[in-house]
Scaffold this active site. Sequence first.
Site, mmCIF file in Angstrom:
data_model
loop_
_atom_site.group_PDB
_atom_site.id
_atom_site.type_symbol
_atom_site.label_atom_id
_atom_site.label_comp_id
_atom_site.label_asym_id
_atom_site.label_seq_id
_atom_site.Cartn_x
_atom_site.Cartn_y
_atom_site.Cartn_z
ATOM 1 N N SER A 191 -64.897 -103.152 -16.508
ATOM 2 C CA SER A 191 -64.422 -103.108 -18.151
ATOM 3 C C SER A 191 -65.975 -103.413 -18.926
ATOM 4 O O SER A 191 -66.882 -103.041 -19.205
ATOM 5 C CB SER A 191 -64.317 -104.606 -18.072
ATOM 6 O OG SER A 191 -63.996 -105.870 -19.567
ATOM 7 N N TYR B 257 -66.024 -113.656 -15.406
ATOM 8 C CA TYR B 257 -65.427 -112.664 -15.786
ATOM 9 C C TYR B 257 -66.482 -111.256 -16.233
ATOM 10 O O TYR B 257 -66.201 -109.886 -15.629
ATOM 11 C CB TYR B 257 -64.042 -112.529 -16.723
ATOM 12 C CG TYR B 257 -63.329 -110.925 -16.665
ATOM 13 C CD1 TYR B 257 -62.233 -110.993 -16.172
ATOM 14 C CD2 TYR B 257 -63.973 -109.845 -17.945
ATOM 15 C CE1 TYR B 257 -61.895 -109.641 -15.952
ATOM 16 C CE2 TYR B 257 -62.802 -109.055 -18.213
ATOM 17 C CZ TYR B 257 -62.111 -108.767 -17.080
ATOM 18 O OH TYR B 257 -61.635 -107.488 -17.389
#
Length: 279
Positions: free
Chosen positions: A172, A185
């Site tokens: 990401s 995350y």
Amino acid sequence: MSPLRQQQVPPGVTAEMTPRPDHGEHSYRGSGRLAGKAAVITGGDSGIGRAVAIAYAREGADVLLSYLDEHQDAEETARWVRDADRTCVLVPGDLADPAHCRSVVDKAVQEFGRVDVLVSNAAYQMTRDSLTDIPDEEWDRTLAINLSAFFHLAKAAVPHMRPGSAIIGSTSVNSDSPPPQLLPYDVTKAGIANMVGSLAQMLAPKGIRANSVAPGPIWTPLIPATMPPEQVESFGSEVPIGRPGQPAELAPVYVMLASDEAGYVSGARVAVTGGQPIL
């Protein structure tokens, strides 16, 4: 079209999203780039996983889809794969369990005889405004699903991979620009990028490549299921292109990294971020 204000219960389902994401159902055209390959895709029921499954099938690959319990979404994805005249195997279950990770690979080997492509894409996140708001169990589960599962899947798959096989991790933009509200995350996505760098070097003598894709804000069920409605409404507006990406816009990158054409691409991290640079 921008997302509307909405909220779902995790892990979220595609049918309740407004607007509905585009997975390339009516736009992706294959050209045989993955003909004869067998792929394992985790988080394959919806979002990026569904788009990758559709693209892989139209490029000629058989697909095993690993997912938690979103059976309706998984069956819809399987229908698109089978419409492309490819085999689709569905394996529900919790990737936080290392034994289940191994069973996913075992099922692929049972069905296909090998694993040519492993796409570790399943992920969990939750928005929290302070460190003390993060439950210990949520920290542990986020790391288990996002990062540890990648390790267990790769470890199980490599013995069944031939030279020319590919491992692809979904990292990401958050690994470089970590928003504080997604701390667990963020950590896992940085870990995936780092693991891919190690795997690329470790597996090169076996002829196995490892790369990662770094998405920016992509419109998937994870977003309305893990963010407050006001953040959902503005989701994606912060990037230079000014909108969230659609899952279909990532699929060609996953195809390229899985294809034999990318034989010299290993240890790479490909940004699909709407113009936001990664380091």
